[in-house]
Structure formats: structure tokens, C-alpha cells
Design a protein around this motif. Structure first.
Motif, PDB file in Angstrom:
ATOM      1  N   TYR A  27       0.820  -1.206   0.000  1.00  0.00           N
ATOM      2  CA  TYR A  27       0.000   0.000   0.000  1.00  0.00           C
ATOM      3  C   TYR A  27       0.861   1.265   0.000  1.00  0.00           C
ATOM      4  O   TYR A  27       0.629   2.187  -0.776  1.00  0.00           O
ATOM      5  N   PHE A  28       1.854   1.320   0.904  1.00  0.00           N
ATOM      6  CA  PHE A  28       2.672   2.520   1.044  1.00  0.00           C
ATOM      7  C   PHE A  28       3.813   2.593   0.019  1.00  0.00           C
ATOM      8  O   PHE A  28       4.571   3.556   0.015  1.00  0.00           O
ATOM      9  N   SER A  76       7.481   7.874  -1.682  1.00  0.00           N
ATOM     10  CA  SER A  76       6.208   7.476  -2.279  1.00  0.00           C
ATOM     11  C   SER A  76       5.528   8.687  -2.900  1.00  0.00           C
ATOM     12  O   SER A  76       5.522   9.772  -2.315  1.00  0.00           O
ATOM     13  N   TYR A 124      -0.117   6.391  -2.550  1.00  0.00           N
ATOM     14  CA  TYR A 124      -0.393   5.194  -1.760  1.00  0.00           C
ATOM     15  C   TYR A 124      -1.613   4.482  -2.344  1.00  0.00           C
ATOM     16  O   TYR A 124      -2.572   5.120  -2.773  1.00  0.00           O
ATOM     17  N   ASP A 126       1.664   3.037  10.396  1.00  0.00           N
ATOM     18  CA  ASP A 126       0.673   2.349   9.561  1.00  0.00           C
ATOM     19  C   ASP A 126      -0.719   2.404  10.186  1.00  0.00           C
ATOM     20  O   ASP A 126      -1.716   2.357   9.475  1.00  0.00           O
ATOM     21  N   ILE A 160      -3.563   8.722   7.715  1.00  0.00           N
ATOM     22  CA  ILE A 160      -2.628   9.592   6.999  1.00  0.00           C
ATOM     23  C   ILE A 160      -2.933  11.067   7.257  1.00  0.00           C
ATOM     24  O   ILE A 160      -2.015  11.870   7.450  1.00  0.00           O
TER      25      ILE A 160
END
Length: 178
Positions: free
Chosen positions: A82-83, A120, A123, A159, A163
Motif C-alpha cells: 500500500y505505502f 512514495s 499510496y 501504519d 494519513i
């Protein structure tokens, strides 16, 4: 949960002009794929179960001992995590590897923990033709381009923390002479 009991991360932050370019990419991909917006960064250590004040005192000392880093982008990549669904992979220079180990040691974490240096850009982008096209389109603009990182920060992030609630608690300039 109090700040002292929360999880924290240590981020490497790009110089302002580079951070603006990275932020624009995050925004573009967020609009294109409906993904979250966030401050672009390279995580040196994440999900650390250490109080913010204790971590900050150690990271401030590390910032004084390490110079700013100019790291070339090795490639624009995508992945299943995901990240790390869409990111620029950074060259793992000796200076970056040493900074990573120093941060993890200061946080009481294993300094030999596997490290994939990257920033990143989005995401949670699912695999598929749209992601592939976006990746290919960004490759020429980023591959080999240097990114200057001039600050290190202690951040309330993990995590398990939404966010939108990630917060830079304190940042320092990397200040040792080059």
C-alpha cells in the motif's frame, strides 16, 4: 493515546524546491487515482514505539552529525505494498545507509533492518494499465534526477495512524559540512 505513548517515525525531508516538485506529483496522482494526499518524504524508520521527546533529543544530535544528502533517483517504480504502490526509488548511497543505521540505532531499533530508500508519490494505487501508463510517463522526468534532502524530522505517523493525522513534530537541518 498521548503523544508520549504514540508511534513515531523519522523522515528525511527534501529541500523546499524539491519538496514542491514532489508535492505536485503527489497531488497529480491523488487526483488521477483518488489516493490520499500527504507530505512527501523518505522514511528512515517507521512505527517506532518510543516517546516523542526521547526520540527528538536523539535525532537532533544525529542531524548535527550528518550533512544534507543529494540522492539520485534510480527509477520510478510501483509495487503491491500500500505505502509503496507508486514511488521514486533513491540510490542507496553510503551516506544515506549510514544515516539510516544511525537513526535506527538511536531509536533502539535494529540498524541492519532492510531498507528500500524511496519517496512514495501515491499510496494504494491498484495495479493495472492506468498505473503502468502513469509510471512510464514519469520515468523520463525522474530517473537519474537528483533530489536534495536537507532536513530530518520526528513525525507522529505509523501504519495504524490515519494519513490525515500524520504530523511533523520537530525538524532539524542536516548540518554537518559536506
Amino acid at each position: 493515546m498521548t503523544e508520549a505513548a504514540s508511534l513515531h517515525s523519522v523522515w528525511l525531508l527534501a529541500a523546499p524546491e524539491e519538496e514542491s516538485r514532489l508535492s505536485a506529483e503527489v497531488e497529480t496522482l491523488s487526483r488521477r487515482f483518488g489516493t490520499p494526499r500527504y507530505r512527501p518524504h523518505a522514511t528512515l524508520a517507521g512505527d517506532l514505539p518510543i516517546d516523542a521527546a526521547g526520540l527528538a533529543s536523539r535525532i537532533g544530535a544525529i542531524a548535527a552529525e550528518h550533512p544534507a544528502l543529494t540522492l539520485p533517483v534510480a527509477a520510478v517504480e510501483t509495487g503491491a505494498a500500500y505505502f509503496r504502490a507508486f514511488y521514486v526509488r533513491l540510490a542507496a548511497t553510503d551516506a544515506l545507509t549510514a544515516l539510516h543505521a544511525a537513526v535506527r540505532t538511536a531509536a533502539g531499533a535494529d540498524p541492519a533492518h532492510p531498507f528500500l530508500p524511496h519517496v512514495s508519490l501515491a499510496y494504494g494505487v491498484p495495479p493495472g494499465p492506468a498505473r503502468d501508463v502513469a509510471q512510464a510517463g514519469m520515468q523520463a522526468g525522474w530517473a537519474g534526477r537528483p533530489i536534495r534532502f536537507d532536513r530530518i524530522a520526528v513525525v507522529r505517523s505509523a501504519d495504524t495512524i490515519p494519513i490525515a493525522q500524520w504530523t511533523v513534530l520537530q525538524a532539524w537541518r542536516l548540518s554537518a559540512p559536506n
